[in-house]
Every structure is written in structure tokens, then in C-alpha cells.
Design a protein around this motif. Structure first.
Motif, PDB file in Angstrom:
ATOM      1  N   TRP A  67       1.622   2.777   7.264  1.00 11.61           N
ATOM      2  CA  TRP A  67       2.914   2.214   7.662  1.00 11.61           C
ATOM      3  C   TRP A  67       3.678   3.164   8.573  1.00 11.61           C
ATOM      4  O   TRP A  67       4.362   2.735   9.496  1.00 11.61           O
ATOM      5  CB  TRP A  67       3.767   1.909   6.428  1.00 11.61           C
ATOM      6  CG  TRP A  67       5.131   1.381   6.802  1.00 11.61           C
ATOM      7  CD1 TRP A  67       5.454   0.096   7.057  1.00 11.61           C
ATOM      8  CD2 TRP A  67       6.327   2.153   6.983  1.00 11.61           C
ATOM      9  NE1 TRP A  67       6.788  -0.009   7.395  1.00 11.61           N
ATOM     10  CE2 TRP A  67       7.348   1.242   7.356  1.00 11.61           C
ATOM     11  CE3 TRP A  67       6.641   3.495   6.877  1.00 11.61           C
ATOM     12  CZ2 TRP A  67       8.659   1.650   7.613  1.00 11.61           C
ATOM     13  CZ3 TRP A  67       7.945   3.899   7.136  1.00 11.61           C
ATOM     14  CH2 TRP A  67       8.940   2.991   7.500  1.00 11.61           C
ATOM     15  N   PHE A  68       3.573   4.449   8.336  1.00 10.51           N
ATOM     16  CA  PHE A  68       4.288   5.418   9.169  1.00 10.51           C
ATOM     17  C   PHE A  68       3.769   5.382  10.603  1.00 10.51           C
ATOM     18  O   PHE A  68       4.521   5.587  11.556  1.00 10.51           O
ATOM     19  CB  PHE A  68       4.136   6.826   8.575  1.00 10.51           C
ATOM     20  CG  PHE A  68       4.788   6.964   7.236  1.00 10.51           C
ATOM     21  CD1 PHE A  68       6.146   7.212   7.128  1.00 10.51           C
ATOM     22  CD2 PHE A  68       4.049   6.829   6.067  1.00 10.51           C
ATOM     23  CE1 PHE A  68       6.762   7.333   5.881  1.00 10.51           C
ATOM     24  CE2 PHE A  68       4.652   6.952   4.823  1.00 10.51           C
ATOM     25  CZ  PHE A  68       6.010   7.204   4.730  1.00 10.51           C
ATOM     26  N   LEU A  84      14.078   2.836  15.055  1.00 13.30           N
ATOM     27  CA  LEU A  84      13.557   3.157  13.723  1.00 13.30           C
ATOM     28  C   LEU A  84      14.229   2.297  12.653  1.00 13.30           C
ATOM     29  O   LEU A  84      13.560   1.830  11.715  1.00 13.30           O
ATOM     30  CB  LEU A  84      13.780   4.638  13.428  1.00 13.30           C
ATOM     31  CG  LEU A  84      13.288   5.143  12.076  1.00 13.30           C
ATOM     32  CD1 LEU A  84      11.789   4.921  11.921  1.00 13.30           C
ATOM     33  CD2 LEU A  84      13.638   6.616  11.879  1.00 13.30           C
ATOM     34  N   PHE A  85      15.529   2.069  12.788  1.00 12.99           N
ATOM     35  CA  PHE A  85      16.224   1.188  11.855  1.00 12.99           C
ATOM     36  C   PHE A  85      15.645  -0.228  11.922  1.00 12.99           C
ATOM     37  O   PHE A  85      15.470  -0.893  10.887  1.00 12.99           O
ATOM     38  CB  PHE A  85      17.717   1.165  12.160  1.00 12.99           C
ATOM     39  CG  PHE A  85      18.502   0.235  11.283  1.00 12.99           C
ATOM     40  CD1 PHE A  85      18.897   0.619  10.015  1.00 12.99           C
ATOM     41  CD2 PHE A  85      18.838  -1.045  11.724  1.00 12.99           C
ATOM     42  CE1 PHE A  85      19.606  -0.235   9.199  1.00 12.99           C
ATOM     43  CE2 PHE A  85      19.545  -1.912  10.908  1.00 12.99           C
ATOM     44  CZ  PHE A  85      19.930  -1.506   9.644  1.00 12.99           C
ATOM     45  N   PHE A  86      15.317  -0.679  13.126  1.00 18.92           N
ATOM     46  CA  PHE A  86      14.715  -2.011  13.270  1.00 18.92           C
ATOM     47  C   PHE A  86      13.368  -2.071  12.568  1.00 18.92           C
ATOM     48  O   PHE A  86      13.037  -3.076  11.904  1.00 18.92           O
ATOM     49  CB  PHE A  86      14.553  -2.345  14.756  1.00 18.92           C
ATOM     50  CG  PHE A  86      13.749  -3.589  14.999  1.00 18.92           C
ATOM     51  CD1 PHE A  86      14.318  -4.846  14.837  1.00 18.92           C
ATOM     52  CD2 PHE A  86      12.412  -3.505  15.377  1.00 18.92           C
ATOM     53  CE1 PHE A  86      13.574  -6.004  15.054  1.00 18.92           C
ATOM     54  CE2 PHE A  86      11.664  -4.655  15.585  1.00 18.92           C
ATOM     55  CZ  PHE A  86      12.251  -5.905  15.429  1.00 18.92           C
ATOM     56  N   ALA A  87      12.560  -1.003  12.704  1.00 19.78           N
ATOM     57  CA  ALA A  87      11.242  -0.994  12.055  1.00 19.78           C
ATOM     58  C   ALA A  87      11.382  -1.093  10.543  1.00 19.78           C
ATOM     59  O   ALA A  87      10.640  -1.839   9.879  1.00 19.78           O
ATOM     60  CB  ALA A  87      10.483   0.270  12.444  1.00 19.78           C
ATOM     61  N   VAL A  88      12.342  -0.344   9.983  1.00 17.64           N
ATOM     62  CA  VAL A  88      12.544  -0.398   8.534  1.00 17.64           C
ATOM     63  C   VAL A  88      13.046  -1.773   8.108  1.00 17.64           C
ATOM     64  O   VAL A  88      12.579  -2.340   7.100  1.00 17.64           O
ATOM     65  CB  VAL A  88      13.530   0.708   8.104  1.00 17.64           C
ATOM     66  CG1 VAL A  88      13.871   0.573   6.628  1.00 17.64           C
ATOM     67  CG2 VAL A  88      12.949   2.089   8.389  1.00 17.64           C
ATOM     68  N   GLN A 114       1.413  -2.311   4.680  1.00 22.90           N
ATOM     69  CA  GLN A 114       0.370  -1.648   5.444  1.00 22.90           C
ATOM     70  C   GLN A 114       0.689  -1.663   6.938  1.00 22.90           C
ATOM     71  O   GLN A 114       1.811  -1.939   7.348  1.00 22.90           O
ATOM     72  CB  GLN A 114      -0.979  -2.334   5.192  1.00 22.90           C
ATOM     73  CG  GLN A 114      -1.358  -2.451   3.743  1.00 22.90           C
ATOM     74  CD  GLN A 114      -2.597  -3.275   3.550  1.00 22.90           C
ATOM     75  OE1 GLN A 114      -3.024  -4.032   4.440  1.00 22.90           O
ATOM     76  NE2 GLN A 114      -3.209  -3.165   2.373  1.00 22.90           N
ATOM     77  N   PHE A 115      -0.357  -1.372   7.712  1.00 19.50           N
ATOM     78  CA  PHE A 115      -0.208  -1.279   9.164  1.00 19.50           C
ATOM     79  C   PHE A 115       0.280  -2.600   9.759  1.00 19.50           C
ATOM     80  O   PHE A 115       1.248  -2.640  10.495  1.00 19.50           O
ATOM     81  CB  PHE A 115      -1.552  -0.880   9.787  1.00 19.50           C
ATOM     82  CG  PHE A 115      -1.475  -0.589  11.254  1.00 19.50           C
ATOM     83  CD1 PHE A 115      -1.159   0.678  11.700  1.00 19.50           C
ATOM     84  CD2 PHE A 115      -1.723  -1.576  12.192  1.00 19.50           C
ATOM     85  CE1 PHE A 115      -1.077   0.959  13.057  1.00 19.50           C
ATOM     86  CE2 PHE A 115      -1.649  -1.306  13.540  1.00 19.50           C
ATOM     87  CZ  PHE A 115      -1.327  -0.041  13.980  1.00 19.50           C
ATOM     88  N   PHE A 116      -0.413  -3.679   9.437  1.00 13.78           N
ATOM     89  CA  PHE A 116      -0.049  -4.981   9.990  1.00 13.78           C
ATOM     90  C   PHE A 116       0.509  -5.898   8.907  1.00 13.78           C
ATOM     91  O   PHE A 116      -0.037  -6.958   8.613  1.00 13.78           O
ATOM     92  CB  PHE A 116      -1.254  -5.646  10.662  1.00 13.78           C
ATOM     93  CG  PHE A 116      -1.344  -5.357  12.127  1.00 13.78           C
ATOM     94  CD1 PHE A 116      -0.433  -5.903  13.017  1.00 13.78           C
ATOM     95  CD2 PHE A 116      -2.319  -4.526  12.624  1.00 13.78           C
ATOM     96  CE1 PHE A 116      -0.509  -5.628  14.373  1.00 13.78           C
ATOM     97  CE2 PHE A 116      -2.403  -4.252  13.968  1.00 13.78           C
ATOM     98  CZ  PHE A 116      -1.497  -4.794  14.858  1.00 13.78           C
TER      99      PHE A 116
END
Length: 557
Positions: free
Chosen positions: A196-197, A227-231, A261-263
Motif C-alpha cells: 500500500w505504501f 498524500l491526503f487524497f491517497a489516504v 493492498q496495491f490495487f
């Protein structure tokens, strides 16, 4: 057939290779006594010579230190039984000699008993240590723990449960793992995988580039907003997965964990829905909640001024949730739409396997379409493709993401087919056909004698029973391997056994998923298989179940 209905023999179960008759004492008048009363001497010595000190395998130094004059003392310990047969001319001298010899007899007997007890204990401890050094071969279906015991087991099993050693507190159930534990909503652990990172960094980079064109005044702060959008985006994905989890709990289906996970995310539901209708609902609630989130973000965006950070974030979350919902509704496994298609075909044909095959092949077709179509669609501007200045970079990035996404879909479809094939063959896993024939042995039976009985009966397992034939424990196969052959006549089977618990008693009628559930509930290396009447049927090895499990997966439908 059960080999546990008979009772083990006693008496001559012990090794019979006793040392030769010792040399008699020097006085000539006493020499006939041991010879005349030989049967009496053997009878008295046999019960106490299960593991004679002079014949117990052990270190060479221990044998070298034994004085030679102890051997006559051991034989002389039986002299009081034969003194009535002795005669002599001098009565006083005879009485004095008898008194002197009786004192020496008692001292020699005490010393011989102490030596024998020490040798017995040393042999048992060394055998237990040999068994403890042997690694267990633990099947993947179930975690394996073992309990080591070094003393003979002569009472009903009261030892620790499987998975914990004596003297240790009970261990909590092992966590499924899979990353960083974030919480337990509805009692289900949520993990964030290390991948995820990586995707968070990728989203931060890509969304930051878009913010640079929309809000250039942000400067480097745009990456914090990204980064806020990703979270926030993955929080939406978590809500999507929680919808599946709540529906599964509602249908009484166990959920092992949720993993981001990743996707995207995965809800690991351990059992399938019992009906096609429940399967359809279970799959549909995820995309439905993503659509609801998209609508909420759209309503929240209305009062916000466009071209601001809140407006851009809300718009991005609305679009991303719409994409998640639309993508998951595609009719191919492992996507939610594929499960919905499977439920429909299952309902029409009445065969869940037919639905799985249809949805899996549609999923593979979707993987090929994503691999080819996604880069073409983005480069043509259908998804808002990049500018001409960065066109080459965007093309490579799109192709890479499309390849990863296609691989995930293709692999998921193949796994769905394999799992369906496995479930189709699961009924072939029957406890009755996988059980090993067992031989009952008492707690103090030497290992060599127990193995001899097993070989004679064509059995491959040993069950330790009490005097009434009730099973107490199971001898661990790995512990047997750890005992050198020359020590086996001196090691009791009870020191190599694992105490039986109620969870380790498996019905001979279990098969398929019910059998696997029973083994997962009490991880162990061996299980006692019993008939419905309570009679012992045999021993089931977890390694045998694993081999049959793998063979069932490899067998074509």
C-alpha cells in the motif's frame, strides 16, 4: 478396521536380554545355593529388572565406573530366600556368616536399586531429549504445536492443550497477519499491506502532477494534498470492503481479515454463500456502497467553490469512487461483478461450478481487454490523457499500470477456478479413508516392543491406553524418529506421546470441508479417529490430509 480393541500384553513386554549369572561368593559352602534356587532368584529379580543398570545403554564412562563387586551383591540380595537350604558343621560360625552376608546383601541391594533408578531416569530423559531435537513437519492446513513429556503417563490426560507446553499460560489464537494492524471493526482485523505504501507514493506523485496544473500556487504543498487524497481514497476502499464484511456476518459467514493492498482491498470470507441469492447480495453491496460514497462526495462538493483545495479533493474522491464502483461491476472474476455473474449462472443451471467457470473465463477475457485497451483509451484522450510534452512518459506509465492490473485480474480468475475445483473434490477427503490403522499400547510399553506389535499388525500408528483400554494419548511419529534404535528398548511410549483432548477426537464420518474445519479448530500432528459408538477406529495424520489436499487440487475436474 480398528487395531485398538485388544489389550496390550504385560510381563514379558520388557526386554529379556539380562546379564549372565554373576560369579558366586568365594565360600565353597555357599556356591550351591544360587544354583539350587535359580528359579527363585530369577522370579524375585524380574519385576525389578525392566531396565537393569548393568545393561542400560548409556555413556561409556558411566559403565566404566561401576565396581565389579556389585554384581555378586545383586545376586546375593536373593540369598535370604535360600538360606534355609544351607548347612554347616559349626552352627555359630554359620550364623555369624549369615548375619555378615545379610548385612552385605542389604547394602548391595540398596546400591543396585539406586543405580538402576538413576539409569532408568537418565535413559528416559535422554530419549525425551532426542525426540525434542527432531523438527516437526507441520502441514500448512493447520499450525502445529507439540507437548514433550518425559515421565510415564499413568493417569487420565490432564496435561496442557495442544499448542502450549507444560507450565506455560494459554496462548491466544494466532493472528492471520498480512501487514500493519489498523483496527478491528465488527471484530474483523484490518491490515495494511506493505505494498500500500508503494501505491500511496504512486498516487501522491500522479495526483500531485495534476494539482500542479489546476492549483499551481500550491507549490510543493501539492504533494501533502496528494498524500491526503491517497489516504482518503483508501478509506473509501475500506468502506467498500466493510460492506462485504457486514453482509457476510449477516449471512453467518466467517471473515478472516480485510487487507488493503496495491490495487484496492480484499475481504477474506472463509466460506461460500449457501444460495445464489446470497452470493449476489454479498457481491453487490460493495459497489453499491461505492456509488453511495460517490453521491455523498458530489453533494458535499455543491456548496464548495470550484478551483479550491476542498473542491478538487471532493471532486477527485467522487470520480475515484465512481471508477471503483464501475470497475468492480465488470462481469468477471475475481471482481464483484464476476461473483454476481457466477450467482446468476448458478441460479440458472443449479450448479455453482458452472457459474464459476463462466465468470472465470469472462474475467480472463477482461484481463486481456485491460492490457490492450486501457493504454489505447488513455492515449486517445478518452480518459483525459496527458499532454504532448509528457506523452512518452504517460504511455509507459499507462502500459505498466495496465499490465499490473491485467495480471491481477488474470491471476484472480485462475485462483477462482482452482478453488472451485478444490471444493468440487473436497468430498473425496474422508477421515475414514485417510486414517491409519493403530495399535493400542500401555504407558510403560517399551518403544521397541510397541513398534514390533505395530509391524506385526500392519499398523502405522500407536495409541497409548490405560488398563481398561481407554485412549490417553497419541505417540508422535516425529518423536519416534528422534529416538535412536539402540535406545528404543529402554524408552516407554508414554514419554513420546501427546495427551488427547476432546478436540483431537475426530469422527470417522467427517469429510470435505467439515473435516478441514475440525482439524483447523485444534491444530495437531495426529488425531484420534473414533466411530459414532466411541470405539477407536485409528489415527489420522495431518500430513496425510495435506497430501490428499494437494492431490485433490492437482486433479482435473
Amino acid at each position: 478396521m480398528s487395531g485398538a480393541s485388544g489389550q496390550p500384553r504385560s510381563g514379558d513386554d520388557q526386554p529379556t536380554d539380562h546379564p549372565a549369572v554373576p560369579t558366586p561368593p568365594p565360600p565353597a559352602a555357599e556356591a550351591p545355593a544360587p544354583t539350587e534356587d535359580g528359579p527363585d532368584t530369577d522370579t524375585a529379580a524380574t519385576p525389578d529388572s525392566n531396565t537393569p543398570a548393568s545393561n542400560t545403554p548409556g555413556p561409556e564412562a558411566a559403565r566404566a565406573e561401576e565396581p565389579e563387586d556389585e554384581t555378586p551383591d545383586t545376586t546375593a540380595a536373593t540369598a535370604p530366600k535360600t538360606k534355609t537350604h544351607e548347612t554347616g558343621a559349626d552352627e555359630a560360625g554359620s550364623d555369624q556368616a549369615e548375619a555378615d552376608r545379610a548385612g552385605a546383601d542389604r547394602a548391595g541391594a540398596d546400591k543396585a536399586g539406586a543405580d538402576k533408578a538413576g539409569a532408568d531416569k537418565a535413559g528416559a530423559d535422554e530419549a525425551a531429549a532426542d525426540g525434542a531435537k527432531t523438527p516437526e513437519s507441520a502441514p500448512d492446513t493447520a499450525g502445529t504445536h507439540e507437548t514433550h513429556r518425559t515421565l510415564a503417563h499413568t493417569e487420565p490426560p490432564t496435561g496442557p492443550a495442544p499448542g502450549m507446553a507444560k507450565g506455560e499460560p494459554p496462548r491466544p489464537p494466532k493472528e492471520p497477519g498480512g501487514g500493519i494492524l489498523m483496527g478491528r471493526p465488527f471484530g474483523v482485523p484490518v491490515y495494511v499491506a506493505p505494498s500500500w505504501f508503494l501505491v500511496a507514493a504512486l498516487i501522491t506523485w500522479v495526483f500531485g502532477g495534476q494539482l500542479d496544473r489546476v492549483l499551481p500556487e500550491l507549490g510543493a504543498a501539492r504533494y501533502l494534498v496528494s498524500l491526503f487524497f491517497a489516504v482518503a481514497f483508501y478509506a473509501s476502499v475500506l468502506v467498500h470492503e466493510l460492506a462485504h464484511t457486514v453482509a457476510a456476518i449477516r449471512f453467518k459467514l466467517p471473515v478472516r481479515r480485510i487487507q488493503l493492498q496495491f490495487f484496492g482491498g480484499v475481504s477474506e470470507i472463509e466460506k461460500e454463500a449457501e444460495t445464489p441469492g446470497r452470493e449476489f447480495v454479498l457481491a453487490f453491496v460493495g459497489p453499491l456502497l461505492s456509488l453511495v460514497l460517490a453521491g455523498l462526495f458530489y453533494l458535499a462538493m455543491k456548496p464548495v467553490q470550484p478551483g479550491t483545495v476542498p473542491g478538487v479533493l471532493l471532486a477527485g474522491l467522487m470520480v475515484s469512487n465512481l471508477i471503483v464502483a464501475a470497475f468492480n461491476l465488470l462481469p468477471g472474476l475475481p471482481l464483484d461483478g464476476g461473483r454476481m455473474l457466477r450467482a446468476v449462472v448458478w441460479k440458472i443451471t443449479g450448479k455453482p461450478m458452472s457459474g464459476t467457470v463462466a465468470a472465470a473465463w469472462v474475467g480472463r477475457a477482461l484481463a486481456v481487454a485491460v492490457l490492450v485497451g486501457l493504454p489505447l483509451l488513455n492515449s486517445s484522450g478518452g480518459l483525459g490523457g496527458g499532454t504532448e510534452e509528457s506523452g512518452g512518459m504517460n504511455t509507459v506509465t499507462d502500459a505498466l499500470l495496465a499490465a499490473i492490473l491485467a495480471a491481477i485480474i488474470w491471476t484472480g480468475a485462475g485462483n477462482s477456478l482452482r478453488m472451485a475445483r478444490l471444493r468440487e473434490h473436497l468430498p473425496e477427503l474422508r477421515a475414514r479413508t485417510l486414517t491409519r490403522r493403530a495399535v493400542p499400547v500401555e504407558t510403560d510399553t517399551p518403544l521397541s516392543e510397541a513398534l514390533r506389535r505395530a509391524n506385526a499388525a500392519g499398523a502405522r500408528a500407536l495409541v497409548v491406553v490405560d488398563a481398561d483400554g481407554h485412549p490417553l494419548s497419541l505417540v508422535r511419529e516425529s518423536a519416534i524418529v528422534g529416538v535412536p534404535e539402540h535406545r528404543r528398548p529402554w524408552v516407554p511410549v508414554s514419554g513420546l506421546a501427546q495427551d488427547l483432548t476432546d478436540d483431537m477426537r475426530v469422527s470417522a464420518e467427517l469429510s470435505g470441508e467439515e473435516l478441514l474445519d475440525a482439524l483447523r479448530a485444534a491444530p495437531a500432528t495426529e488425531y484420534l479417529v473414533v466411530e459414532t459408538t466411541g470405539e477407536i477406529y485409528g489415527v489420522l495424520s495431518a500430513a496425510d490430509v495435506e497430501r490428499a489436499f494437494v492431490k485433490a487440487m492437482a486433479r482435473p475436474s
